[in-house]
Write a protein that holds these residues in place. Sequence first.
Motif, PDB file in Angstrom:
ATOM      1  N   ALA A  73       5.481 -39.515 -10.447  1.00  0.00           N
ATOM      2  CA  ALA A  73       5.697 -39.459 -12.012  1.00  0.00           C
ATOM      3  C   ALA A  73       5.025 -40.591 -12.341  1.00  0.00           C
ATOM      4  CB  ALA A  73       7.237 -39.495 -11.718  1.00  0.00           C
ATOM      5  N   ALA A  74       4.997 -41.596 -11.732  1.00  0.00           N
ATOM      6  CA  ALA A  74       4.361 -43.027 -12.274  1.00  0.00           C
ATOM      7  C   ALA A  74       2.880 -42.606 -12.112  1.00  0.00           C
ATOM      8  CB  ALA A  74       4.728 -43.729 -11.136  1.00  0.00           C
ATOM      9  N   GLY A  75       2.001 -41.797 -11.497  1.00  0.00           N
ATOM     10  CA  GLY A  75       0.655 -41.355 -11.816  1.00  0.00           C
ATOM     11  C   GLY A  75      -0.152 -42.526 -11.373  1.00  0.00           C
ATOM     12  N   GLU A  76      -1.036 -43.060 -12.184  1.00  0.00           N
ATOM     13  CA  GLU A  76      -1.899 -44.073 -11.856  1.00  0.00           C
ATOM     14  C   GLU A  76      -1.262 -45.442 -11.677  1.00  0.00           C
ATOM     15  OE1 GLU A  76      -5.164 -43.864 -11.308  1.00  0.00           O
ATOM     16  OE2 GLU A  76      -5.315 -41.839 -11.810  1.00  0.00           O
ATOM     17  N   GLY A  77      -0.120 -45.410 -12.082  1.00  0.00           N
ATOM     18  CA  GLY A  77       0.572 -46.866 -12.277  1.00  0.00           C
ATOM     19  C   GLY A  77       0.866 -47.007 -10.545  1.00  0.00           C
ATOM     20  N   ALA A  86      -6.841 -39.314  -6.529  1.00  0.00           N
ATOM     21  CA  ALA A  86      -6.701 -40.627  -7.027  1.00  0.00           C
ATOM     22  C   ALA A  86      -5.556 -41.462  -6.777  1.00  0.00           C
ATOM     23  CB  ALA A  86      -6.895 -40.503  -8.697  1.00  0.00           C
ATOM     24  N   VAL A  87      -4.312 -40.920  -6.827  1.00  0.00           N
ATOM     25  CA  VAL A  87      -3.099 -41.679  -6.511  1.00  0.00           C
ATOM     26  C   VAL A  87      -2.842 -42.074  -5.120  1.00  0.00           C
ATOM     27  CG1 VAL A  87      -0.594 -41.603  -6.637  1.00  0.00           C
ATOM     28  CG2 VAL A  87      -1.977 -40.458  -8.351  1.00  0.00           C
ATOM     29  N   GLY A  88      -3.436 -41.275  -4.233  1.00  0.00           N
ATOM     30  CA  GLY A  88      -3.348 -41.484  -2.741  1.00  0.00           C
ATOM     31  C   GLY A  88      -4.431 -42.404  -2.132  1.00  0.00           C
ATOM     32  N   SER A 123     -14.934 -43.399   7.704  1.00  0.00           N
ATOM     33  CA  SER A 123     -15.677 -42.731   6.578  1.00  0.00           C
ATOM     34  C   SER A 123     -15.003 -42.674   5.634  1.00  0.00           C
ATOM     35  CB  SER A 123     -16.794 -41.410   7.371  1.00  0.00           C
ATOM     36  OG  SER A 123     -15.465 -40.215   7.587  1.00  0.00           O
ATOM     37  N   VAL A 124     -15.745 -42.666   4.450  1.00  0.00           N
ATOM     38  CA  VAL A 124     -15.024 -42.635   3.231  1.00  0.00           C
ATOM     39  C   VAL A 124     -16.142 -41.490   2.407  1.00  0.00           C
ATOM     40  CG1 VAL A 124     -14.000 -43.432   1.087  1.00  0.00           C
ATOM     41  CG2 VAL A 124     -13.541 -44.519   3.239  1.00  0.00           C
ATOM     42  N   GLU A 125     -15.642 -40.462   1.970  1.00  0.00           N
ATOM     43  CA  GLU A 125     -16.356 -39.408   1.231  1.00  0.00           C
ATOM     44  C   GLU A 125     -16.120 -39.320  -0.041  1.00  0.00           C
ATOM     45  OE1 GLU A 125     -18.539 -34.976   1.421  1.00  0.00           O
ATOM     46  OE2 GLU A 125     -16.854 -35.829   2.909  1.00  0.00           O
ATOM     47  N   GLU A 126     -16.672 -39.634  -1.278  1.00  0.00           N
ATOM     48  CA  GLU A 126     -16.219 -39.212  -2.367  1.00  0.00           C
ATOM     49  C   GLU A 126     -16.214 -37.819  -3.103  1.00  0.00           C
ATOM     50  OE1 GLU A 126     -14.940 -41.251  -4.619  1.00  0.00           O
ATOM     51  OE2 GLU A 126     -15.080 -43.352  -3.491  1.00  0.00           O
ATOM     52  N   LEU A 127     -15.223 -37.233  -3.570  1.00  0.00           N
ATOM     53  CA  LEU A 127     -15.306 -35.969  -3.615  1.00  0.00           C
ATOM     54  C   LEU A 127     -15.322 -35.549  -5.222  1.00  0.00           C
ATOM     55  CD1 LEU A 127     -12.504 -34.686  -1.209  1.00  0.00           C
ATOM     56  CD2 LEU A 127     -14.851 -34.744  -0.756  1.00  0.00           C
ATOM     57  N   GLY A 128     -15.068 -36.661  -5.995  1.00  0.00           N
ATOM     58  CA  GLY A 128     -15.221 -36.515  -7.491  1.00  0.00           C
ATOM     59  C   GLY A 128     -13.786 -36.609  -8.091  1.00  0.00           C
ATOM     60  N   GLU A 129     -13.641 -37.077  -9.348  1.00  0.00           N
ATOM     61  CA  GLU A 129     -12.421 -37.124 -10.173  1.00  0.00           C
ATOM     62  C   GLU A 129     -11.376 -38.063  -9.417  1.00  0.00           C
ATOM     63  OE1 GLU A 129     -10.892 -33.051 -10.513  1.00  0.00           O
ATOM     64  OE2 GLU A 129     -12.290 -32.521 -11.959  1.00  0.00           O
ATOM     65  N   GLY A 130     -11.957 -39.039  -8.815  1.00  0.00           N
ATOM     66  CA  GLY A 130     -11.283 -39.962  -7.906  1.00  0.00           C
ATOM     67  C   GLY A 130     -10.827 -39.510  -6.521  1.00  0.00           C
ATOM     68  N   ARG A 131     -11.117 -38.400  -6.103  1.00  0.00           N
ATOM     69  CA  ARG A 131     -10.613 -37.921  -4.891  1.00  0.00           C
ATOM     70  C   ARG A 131     -11.494 -38.308  -3.676  1.00  0.00           C
ATOM     71  NH1 ARG A 131     -10.964 -32.595  -3.939  1.00  0.00           N
ATOM     72  NH2 ARG A 131     -12.693 -32.438  -5.484  1.00  0.00           N
ATOM     73  N   VAL A 132     -10.983 -38.512  -2.679  1.00  0.00           N
ATOM     74  CA  VAL A 132     -11.803 -38.862  -1.554  1.00  0.00           C
ATOM     75  C   VAL A 132     -11.288 -38.291  -0.148  1.00  0.00           C
ATOM     76  CG1 VAL A 132     -12.393 -41.351  -2.370  1.00  0.00           C
ATOM     77  CG2 VAL A 132     -10.359 -40.905  -1.040  1.00  0.00           C
ATOM     78  N   ARG A 133     -12.407 -38.197   0.666  1.00  0.00           N
ATOM     79  CA  ARG A 133     -11.915 -37.828   2.010  1.00  0.00           C
ATOM     80  C   ARG A 133     -12.197 -38.797   3.048  1.00  0.00           C
ATOM     81  NH1 ARG A 133     -14.039 -32.024   4.648  1.00  0.00           N
ATOM     82  NH2 ARG A 133     -12.524 -31.531   3.043  1.00  0.00           N
TER      83      ARG A 133
END
Length: 318
Positions: free
Chosen positions: A120-124, A246-248, A259-269
Amino acid sequence: MSTADRLPRLLALVPYLMSHPGAQVPEVAKIFGVTEKQLIDDLQLVWMCGLPGHTPGDLIDVSWDGGEIVIDNAETIARPLRLAVDEASALLVALRLLAEMPEFGERDALMRVIAKFERAAGEGAAAVSSQVAVEVDAAPDALPVVNEALRRGRRLSLRYYVPGRDEITPRDVDPMRLVVVDGRTYLSGWCYRVEAVRLFRLDRMLSVDMLDVPADPPEGAVPDEVTPGVFRPSPTDELVELELTAVGRWVAEYYPCESVEELGEGRVRVALRARDHGWLVRLALRLGDSGRVISPASLDESVRAAARAALNRYESVS
């Protein structure tokens, strides 16, 4: 009671009554932490509130005959209040601290609440760091005792706070050296509890005693090299892959990742190692739909089982 105390309660009271038709005076008074008389006083004030014009059709209609509260004509303020950023931050921090307390018995239900709140808080919510500083009663003489043990080559007996498990553990440690990182002092030494070299923050030592035993770390034991973040996972720890929204993605910023892999739209693996399987399950539950387990399959199964058990308990009491 001051207006500053009363106004927020009134603004929360009307939406609550609108969404709980037939609520009883004693029940509502208990929920809002007031006496029945204070609640009746609030209802009398609500009865005189409404839209400009102040005709009967403009005012909120509320009655409480027989103890049952009936409210009408209040749709304009029926929507619950939104939390400000600082309020949401404080609540999330408090919930996360509560979830780490071993005596809290409804951890699964609380993790669902945290996950819903973060969605509910989203980006906050992403801005609310989970790096919560837990205050402990650190031993005031830790540094001089550790220095003396290093100087004399003596073993130390510690009572040490482990924040990841929220527990206090006894440790016998052969001190090897002191290091300072980001303004914090750490002891690097051979820990007989885990039979390995470990780093101990001095401000997490609840007590420190120098024993009349010579320090004798095993041959080949060397002090940990300190890297940013201090914590160095072992290659033998379980390797876990998570996909985060992006929230997590705070997980990638807080925990040391291989390792940190950017997946786009703020997502990462991310790939990270951890020694405590139970901690990994709690982390996955806390993430809710802001993260998912990629591997290992055993962790995914454990998370699903924990979630099913929590849902079953929830359904059994609902």
